[in-house]
Design a protein around this motif. Sequence first.
Motif, PDB file in Angstrom:
ATOM      1  N   THR A  18     -14.077 -13.496  16.822  1.00 18.00           N
ATOM      2  CA  THR A  18     -15.175 -14.442  17.069  1.00 18.00           C
ATOM      3  C   THR A  18     -15.670 -15.062  15.774  1.00 18.00           C
ATOM      4  OG1 THR A  18     -15.895 -13.180  19.017  1.00 18.00           O
ATOM      5  CG2 THR A  18     -17.492 -14.695  18.026  1.00 18.00           C
ATOM      6  N   LEU A  19     -15.909 -14.230  14.778  1.00 21.64           N
ATOM      7  CA  LEU A  19     -16.483 -14.722  13.528  1.00 21.64           C
ATOM      8  C   LEU A  19     -15.476 -15.498  12.695  1.00 21.64           C
ATOM      9  CD1 LEU A  19     -18.699 -11.672  12.553  1.00 21.64           C
ATOM     10  CD2 LEU A  19     -19.335 -13.740  13.787  1.00 21.64           C
ATOM     11  N   ARG A  20     -14.184 -15.356  13.017  1.00 22.74           N
ATOM     12  CA  ARG A  20     -13.170 -16.182  12.351  1.00 22.74           C
ATOM     13  C   ARG A  20     -12.937 -17.498  13.089  1.00 22.74           C
ATOM     14  NH1 ARG A  20      -7.913 -13.302  11.994  1.00 22.74           N
ATOM     15  NH2 ARG A  20      -8.728 -11.782  13.493  1.00 22.74           N
ATOM     16  N   GLY A  21     -13.635 -17.665  14.220  1.00 28.36           N
ATOM     17  CA  GLY A  21     -13.543 -18.924  14.957  1.00 28.36           C
ATOM     18  C   GLY A  21     -12.294 -19.078  15.792  1.00 28.36           C
ATOM     19  N   LEU A  22     -11.622 -17.978  16.128  1.00 28.59           N
ATOM     20  CA  LEU A  22     -10.388 -18.088  16.905  1.00 28.59           C
ATOM     21  C   LEU A  22     -10.686 -18.481  18.346  1.00 28.59           C
ATOM     22  CD1 LEU A  22      -8.379 -14.996  15.576  1.00 28.59           C
ATOM     23  CD2 LEU A  22      -8.443 -17.348  14.733  1.00 28.59           C
ATOM     24  N   SER A  23      -9.747 -19.172  18.946  1.00 25.07           N
ATOM     25  CA  SER A  23      -9.959 -19.709  20.305  1.00 25.07           C
ATOM     26  C   SER A  23      -9.662 -18.683  21.399  1.00 25.07           C
ATOM     27  CB  SER A  23      -9.072 -20.939  20.513  1.00 25.07           C
ATOM     28  OG  SER A  23      -7.697 -20.600  20.345  1.00 25.07           O
TER      29      SER A  23
END
Length: 363
Positions: A18-23
């Motif tokens: 989540t915090l790495r912005g993964l989809s």
Amino acid sequence: MVDVAERAGVSPSTVSRTLRGLSTVSPEVRVRVEQAARELNFAVSRQAASLATGKTGVVAVLTPVLNSWFMGSALDSLAPILRAAGMDLLIYVTPDMAERADFFERLPARRNADALLVFSFDLTEEEAARLDDLEIPVIYVSQHAEGRASVYIDDVAGGRRGTQYLLNLGHRRIAFVKTVGPSGFSFSSNERLTGYRQALTEAGIPPDDDLVVTASSFGDKRRVVEAVGQLLSLRQPPTAIFAEQDQAAVSVLWTLRKSGIDVPERMSVLGFDDHEVARWSDLSTIAQSPSDIGRVAGELARSLVNDPDADRGQHIVLPTRLILRASTAPLAHEETPSPQCGADSPDADSPHAESPRRSGDGP
């Protein structure tokens, strides 16, 4: 991350994704994780993340000076580009030769950044070779470096363009004011001088070394007064002065007016940059956009960091344009040719600029 995971009711790996912005995380889970992170004042540790990813999430800038109009404008547009990509900005300033030598000996950016932006540096061959040894992308900003990623304006073309404009106004005795920084760095001065000399040669006018003088680029009016005095004491003084930085050009204006020389009636003055002081002083100038340079450099850094196969030798050349104001006029009492290669359009103060081009594109 374990604390965030417990509060959000998910696994630590889900927090990481989540915090790495993964989809791969659903919108509902993303909201829960971000809310838990806010409640716990959680921040990602760059050092810890780099152990897993091999990336620091940092882009470094190397510059000889920080408190300049150019650097301020460039960094103002660079920082948001990096923030949007989840990257931080680290700045190395080397204002004197001792700090410069220390940087190139230690190369601290090797351990602390994913890319290095080198702003306005006249590097020695040894220094350039040291940067080639870095295992990260290196981008040269406001200068071109053969075979290395670069973002810059064509200073030679800008110098030629400004000189051609003054020639089109009928001026034949055109002086050029070079500038030097506090540690002797010449920035783009040499290439602008080259463009000036090229335009004179193309017009069949032999360059006159007596018309090239040096002043300070950091507001030292005494140096400018001396340079202008040197020009005015010539047997054939110039009728126009082209200063390669606006700050020097404004000091030239001040000196001429204090000496009782009307501008532009008796002397035309042209600058280079479109610094804020150029607008305040109604100074004609060759405009560049440091904001565009910073933005494009940030976009290039982001692409090189994210794509290991991207071309690390690409050059991006941004345009300059002529801004007409009240400091230049046709040479008095002489028939002047109509301008053919000066202003881009009748509305030379238009805010619209050309699009950046990559080397290899058409003219």
